[in-house]
Motif scaffolding. Structure first.
Motif, PDB file in Angstrom:
ATOM      1  N   THR A   1       0.868  -1.458   0.051  1.00 37.96           N
ATOM      2  CA  THR A   1       0.093  -0.004  -0.074  1.00 37.96           C
ATOM      3  C   THR A   1       0.924   1.365  -0.030  1.00 37.96           C
ATOM      4  OG1 THR A   1      -1.577  -0.985   1.093  1.00 37.96           O
ATOM      5  CG2 THR A   1      -1.611   1.241   1.402  1.00 37.96           C
ATOM      6  N   ALA A   2       1.930   1.176   0.728  1.00 43.41           N
ATOM      7  CA  ALA A   2       2.712   2.386   1.008  1.00 43.41           C
ATOM      8  C   ALA A   2       3.718   2.541  -0.354  1.00 43.41           C
ATOM      9  CB  ALA A   2       3.889   2.131   2.104  1.00 43.41           C
ATOM     10  N   GLN A   3       3.963   1.524  -1.096  1.00 43.07           N
ATOM     11  CA  GLN A   3       4.664   1.726  -2.436  1.00 43.07           C
ATOM     12  C   GLN A   3       3.582   2.448  -3.500  1.00 43.07           C
ATOM     13  OE1 GLN A   3       6.097  -2.030  -3.484  1.00 43.07           O
ATOM     14  NE2 GLN A   3       8.077  -1.363  -3.062  1.00 43.07           N
ATOM     15  N   TRP A   4       2.326   1.911  -3.391  1.00 42.82           N
ATOM     16  CA  TRP A   4       1.595   2.442  -4.589  1.00 42.82           C
ATOM     17  C   TRP A   4       0.947   3.877  -4.092  1.00 42.82           C
ATOM     18  CZ3 TRP A   4      -0.119   1.227  -9.402  1.00 42.82           C
ATOM     19  CH2 TRP A   4       0.385  -0.161  -9.681  1.00 42.82           C
ATOM     20  N   CYS A   5       0.733   4.051  -2.720  1.00 41.00           N
ATOM     21  CA  CYS A   5       0.569   5.598  -2.484  1.00 41.00           C
ATOM     22  C   CYS A   5       1.577   6.447  -2.832  1.00 41.00           C
ATOM     23  CB  CYS A   5       0.107   5.544  -0.783  1.00 41.00           C
ATOM     24  SG  CYS A   5      -1.567   4.488  -0.696  1.00 41.00           S
ATOM     25  N   ALA A   6       2.819   6.091  -2.469  1.00 40.30           N
ATOM     26  CA  ALA A   6       3.975   6.848  -2.846  1.00 40.30           C
ATOM     27  C   ALA A   6       3.990   7.325  -4.277  1.00 40.30           C
ATOM     28  CB  ALA A   6       5.303   6.312  -2.455  1.00 40.30           C
ATOM     29  N   LYS A   7       3.438   6.459  -5.172  1.00 38.28           N
ATOM     30  CA  LYS A   7       3.328   7.049  -6.557  1.00 38.28           C
ATOM     31  C   LYS A   7       2.703   8.246  -6.914  1.00 38.28           C
ATOM     32  CE  LYS A   7       3.522   2.183  -7.897  1.00 38.28           C
ATOM     33  NZ  LYS A   7       4.891   1.968  -8.883  1.00 38.28           N
ATOM     34  N   SER A   8       1.770   8.553  -5.823  1.00 33.77           N
ATOM     35  CA  SER A   8       0.838   9.657  -5.910  1.00 33.77           C
ATOM     36  C   SER A   8       1.216  10.774  -4.930  1.00 33.77           C
ATOM     37  CB  SER A   8      -0.667   9.290  -5.822  1.00 33.77           C
ATOM     38  OG  SER A   8      -1.105   8.497  -6.710  1.00 33.77           O
ATOM     39  N   GLY A   9       2.473  10.603  -4.346  1.00 31.03           N
ATOM     40  CA  GLY A   9       3.102  11.749  -3.418  1.00 31.03           C
ATOM     41  C   GLY A   9       2.288  11.592  -1.936  1.00 31.03           C
ATOM     42  N   LEU A  10       1.836  10.307  -1.669  1.00 28.46           N
ATOM     43  CA  LEU A  10       1.249   9.962  -0.483  1.00 28.46           C
ATOM     44  C   LEU A  10       1.922   9.250   0.531  1.00 28.46           C
ATOM     45  CD1 LEU A  10      -2.632   9.846  -1.859  1.00 28.46           C
ATOM     46  CD2 LEU A  10      -1.512  11.654  -0.789  1.00 28.46           C
ATOM     47  N   ASP A  11       2.197   9.795   1.868  1.00 30.90           N
ATOM     48  CA  ASP A  11       2.654   8.848   2.942  1.00 30.90           C
ATOM     49  C   ASP A  11       1.691   8.255   3.746  1.00 30.90           C
ATOM     50  OD1 ASP A  11       4.351   7.604   4.483  1.00 30.90           O
ATOM     51  OD2 ASP A  11       5.346   9.362   5.232  1.00 30.90           O
ATOM     52  N   THR A  12       1.831   6.776   3.602  1.00 29.48           N
ATOM     53  CA  THR A  12       0.679   6.196   4.356  1.00 29.48           C
ATOM     54  C   THR A  12       1.498   5.383   5.638  1.00 29.48           C
ATOM     55  OG1 THR A  12       0.750   4.072   3.103  1.00 29.48           O
ATOM     56  CG2 THR A  12      -1.005   5.937   2.648  1.00 29.48           C
TER      57      THR A  12
ATOM     58  N   VAL B   1      -7.208   2.361  -6.069  1.00 28.58           N
ATOM     59  CA  VAL B   1      -7.475   2.845  -4.979  1.00 28.58           C
ATOM     60  C   VAL B   1      -7.038   1.806  -3.755  1.00 28.58           C
ATOM     61  CG1 VAL B   1      -9.757   3.335  -3.304  1.00 28.58           C
ATOM     62  CG2 VAL B   1      -9.681   3.961  -5.815  1.00 28.58           C
ATOM     63  N   MET B   2      -6.359   2.000  -2.911  1.00 27.14           N
ATOM     64  CA  MET B   2      -5.587   1.317  -2.111  1.00 27.14           C
ATOM     65  C   MET B   2      -6.456   0.938  -0.722  1.00 27.14           C
ATOM     66  SD  MET B   2      -3.198   0.144  -4.347  1.00 27.14           S
ATOM     67  CE  MET B   2      -2.576  -0.712  -3.193  1.00 27.14           C
TER      68      MET B   2
ATOM     69  N   ASP C   1      -6.137   6.835  -1.749  1.00 26.50           N
ATOM     70  CA  ASP C   1      -6.512   6.995  -3.410  1.00 26.50           C
ATOM     71  C   ASP C   1      -5.068   7.158  -4.064  1.00 26.50           C
ATOM     72  OD1 ASP C   1      -7.481   6.867  -5.794  1.00 26.50           O
ATOM     73  OD2 ASP C   1      -8.269   9.047  -5.565  1.00 26.50           O
ATOM     74  N   SER C   2      -4.648   6.343  -4.848  1.00 24.88           N
ATOM     75  CA  SER C   2      -3.266   6.708  -5.520  1.00 24.88           C
ATOM     76  C   SER C   2      -3.586   7.209  -6.759  1.00 24.88           C
ATOM     77  CB  SER C   2      -2.459   5.512  -5.616  1.00 24.88           C
ATOM     78  OG  SER C   2      -1.212   5.744  -6.327  1.00 24.88           O
ATOM     79  N   ALA C   3      -4.154   8.592  -6.925  1.00 24.47           N
ATOM     80  CA  ALA C   3      -4.832   9.308  -7.876  1.00 24.47           C
ATOM     81  C   ALA C   3      -4.096   9.153  -9.145  1.00 24.47           C
ATOM     82  CB  ALA C   3      -5.216  10.577  -7.401  1.00 24.47           C
TER      83      ALA C   3
ATOM     84  N   GLU D   1     -12.040   6.196   0.793  1.00 20.65           N
ATOM     85  CA  GLU D   1     -11.241   6.020  -0.173  1.00 20.65           C
ATOM     86  C   GLU D   1     -11.665   6.351  -1.810  1.00 20.65           C
ATOM     87  OE1 GLU D   1      -8.382   6.793   0.433  1.00 20.65           O
ATOM     88  OE2 GLU D   1      -8.419   6.132   2.664  1.00 20.65           O
ATOM     89  N   VAL D   2     -12.848   5.694  -2.122  1.00 21.19           N
ATOM     90  CA  VAL D   2     -13.646   5.847  -3.146  1.00 21.19           C
ATOM     91  C   VAL D   2     -14.139   7.203  -3.437  1.00 21.19           C
ATOM     92  CG1 VAL D   2     -15.773   5.071  -4.555  1.00 21.19           C
ATOM     93  CG2 VAL D   2     -14.200   3.279  -3.475  1.00 21.19           C
ATOM     94  N   GLY D   3     -14.449   7.826  -2.329  1.00 24.31           N
ATOM     95  CA  GLY D   3     -14.997   9.374  -2.196  1.00 24.31           C
ATOM     96  C   GLY D   3     -13.734  10.251  -2.715  1.00 24.31           C
ATOM     97  N   HIS D   4     -12.443   9.793  -2.392  1.00 23.69           N
ATOM     98  CA  HIS D   4     -11.450  10.573  -2.957  1.00 23.69           C
ATOM     99  C   HIS D   4     -11.293  10.541  -4.497  1.00 23.69           C
ATOM    100  CE1 HIS D   4      -9.679  12.264   0.584  1.00 23.69           C
ATOM    101  NE2 HIS D   4      -9.231  10.972   1.021  1.00 23.69           N
ATOM    102  N   ARG D   5     -11.446   9.122  -4.855  1.00 25.11           N
ATOM    103  CA  ARG D   5     -11.474   8.740  -6.271  1.00 25.11           C
ATOM    104  C   ARG D   5     -12.567   9.683  -6.987  1.00 25.11           C
ATOM    105  NH1 ARG D   5      -8.172   6.303 -10.340  1.00 25.11           N
ATOM    106  NH2 ARG D   5      -7.135   5.886  -8.310  1.00 25.11           N
ATOM    107  N   LEU D   6     -13.857   9.978  -6.356  1.00 26.77           N
ATOM    108  CA  LEU D   6     -14.877  10.679  -7.035  1.00 26.77           C
ATOM    109  C   LEU D   6     -14.867  12.313  -6.987  1.00 26.77           C
ATOM    110  CD1 LEU D   6     -17.913   8.540  -5.687  1.00 26.77           C
ATOM    111  CD2 LEU D   6     -16.860   8.440  -7.718  1.00 26.77           C
ATOM    112  N   GLY D   7     -13.719  12.575  -6.304  1.00 23.07           N
ATOM    113  CA  GLY D   7     -13.367  13.946  -6.284  1.00 23.07           C
ATOM    114  C   GLY D   7     -13.294  14.931  -4.708  1.00 23.07           C
ATOM    115  N   TYR D   8     -13.850  14.014  -3.949  1.00 18.87           N
ATOM    116  CA  TYR D   8     -13.941  14.439  -2.419  1.00 18.87           C
ATOM    117  C   TYR D   8     -12.629  14.648  -1.585  1.00 18.87           C
ATOM    118  CZ  TYR D   8     -18.959  13.915  -3.631  1.00 18.87           C
ATOM    119  OH  TYR D   8     -20.321  13.837  -4.556  1.00 18.87           O
ATOM    120  N   GLY D   9     -12.572  15.881  -0.912  1.00 17.47           N
ATOM    121  CA  GLY D   9     -11.334  15.887  -0.124  1.00 17.47           C
ATOM    122  C   GLY D   9     -11.703  15.884   1.248  1.00 17.47           C
ATOM    123  N   HIS D  10     -10.558  15.828   2.275  1.00 18.57           N
ATOM    124  CA  HIS D  10     -10.939  15.820   3.831  1.00 18.57           C
ATOM    125  C   HIS D  10     -11.882  16.999   4.382  1.00 18.57           C
ATOM    126  CE1 HIS D  10      -7.380  13.019   3.938  1.00 18.57           C
ATOM    127  NE2 HIS D  10      -8.269  12.283   3.674  1.00 18.57           N
TER     128      HIS D  10
END
Length: 246
Positions: free
Chosen positions: A145-156, A171-172, A164-166, A200-209
């Motif tokens: 999960t961390a590897q794939w999230c890092a591809k989108s600049g996210l640290d999990t 979606v991880m 969501d590795s946008a 996480e699917v909410g992020h994929r649909l465009g919603y933020g925190h």
């Protein structure tokens, strides 16, 4: 006299065998299915329902680094609604020992619930296992999960969370969180898993925190509920749904 003695020995042997048989039968009789469980074809075992499986935690290490190899859960689950249709595939990292079919069923049931992103018929979600989906919901070990999230600049890694590795199709969903839950939800693992999917699917649909703004309110599903429910002196209640009052 010899005949009487032999007959007595035979009778005693039969009595002993009968006692053993009753004892084994009694043990089997104690293993009755709980309410909602269905006896399986194997004697002494039961088949758990979907709800029962979703109410259980499963062993998985918080530091697991899996194989990095994914396998699509086979099958097709038709979009039940008439709104904007999203297709998705469910991938599960190999070698984790988790039930991929349970995960896939949970995704389909959760996303198409009227309390979820399908609310009011706006959207509908269809699971495919071949072809090009709109996104891929991926159940993976914390390390992968961390590897794939890092591809989108996210640290999990700090809180061992999902993302969501946008910049990718994935979606991880962190398998440790799926299996073990979080302190914020305690033993309410089923709604926690619904929150993971919806968030996480909410992020994929465009919603933020976002966060709740008043003590005693339900946390918005886009609040980082794995990390916290309370903030700035405000106490939020756990909530897995975008539209919880539907």
């Amino acid at each position: 006299m010899l005949a009487v003695i032999v007959a007595g020995q035979v009778a005693k042997s039969q009595d002993d065998g009968g006692t053993q048989s009753r004892s084994a039968s009694g043990q089997a009789g104690d293993a009755r299915p709980e309410a909602g469980q269905t006896p399986s074809s194997s004697p002494g075992t039961v088949t758990l329902s979907y709800e029962q499986k979703m109410d259980r935690t499963y062993p998985l290490s918080a530091t697991l680094k899996g194989s990095g190899k994914f396998e699509a859960v086979p099958g097709f689950a038709k979009a039940p609604g008439t709104g904007r249709k999203y297709t998705y595939r469910v991938d599960v990292e190999q070698g984790m020992g988790l039930d991929g079919e349970l995960f896939a069923e949970a995704v389909q049931k959760t996303l198409n619930d009227d309390r979820s992103w399908a609310h009011g018929g706006a959207r509908t979600f269809e699971r495919i296992s071949s072809g090009k989906p709109d996104f891929v919901i991926t159940l993976a070990s914390p390390g992968t999960t961390a590897q794939w999230c890092a591809k989108s600049g996210l640290d999990t890694t700090e809180d061992n969370v999902s993302c969501d590795s946008a910049s990718t199709e994935r979606v991880m969903i962190n398998a440790y969180r799926w299996a073990q839950g979080s302190k914020t939800y305690g033993d309410k693992i089923h709604p926690y898993r619904q929150m993971l999917i919806n968030h996480e699917v909410g992020h994929r649909l465009g919603y933020g925190h976002v966060s709740c703004q008043k003590s005693g309110e339900l946390a918005p599903v886009m609040q980082q509920q794995t990390k916290f429910l309370d903030h700035d002196g405000i106490h939020c209640l756990p909530n897995p749904w975008p539209y919880p009052r539907s």
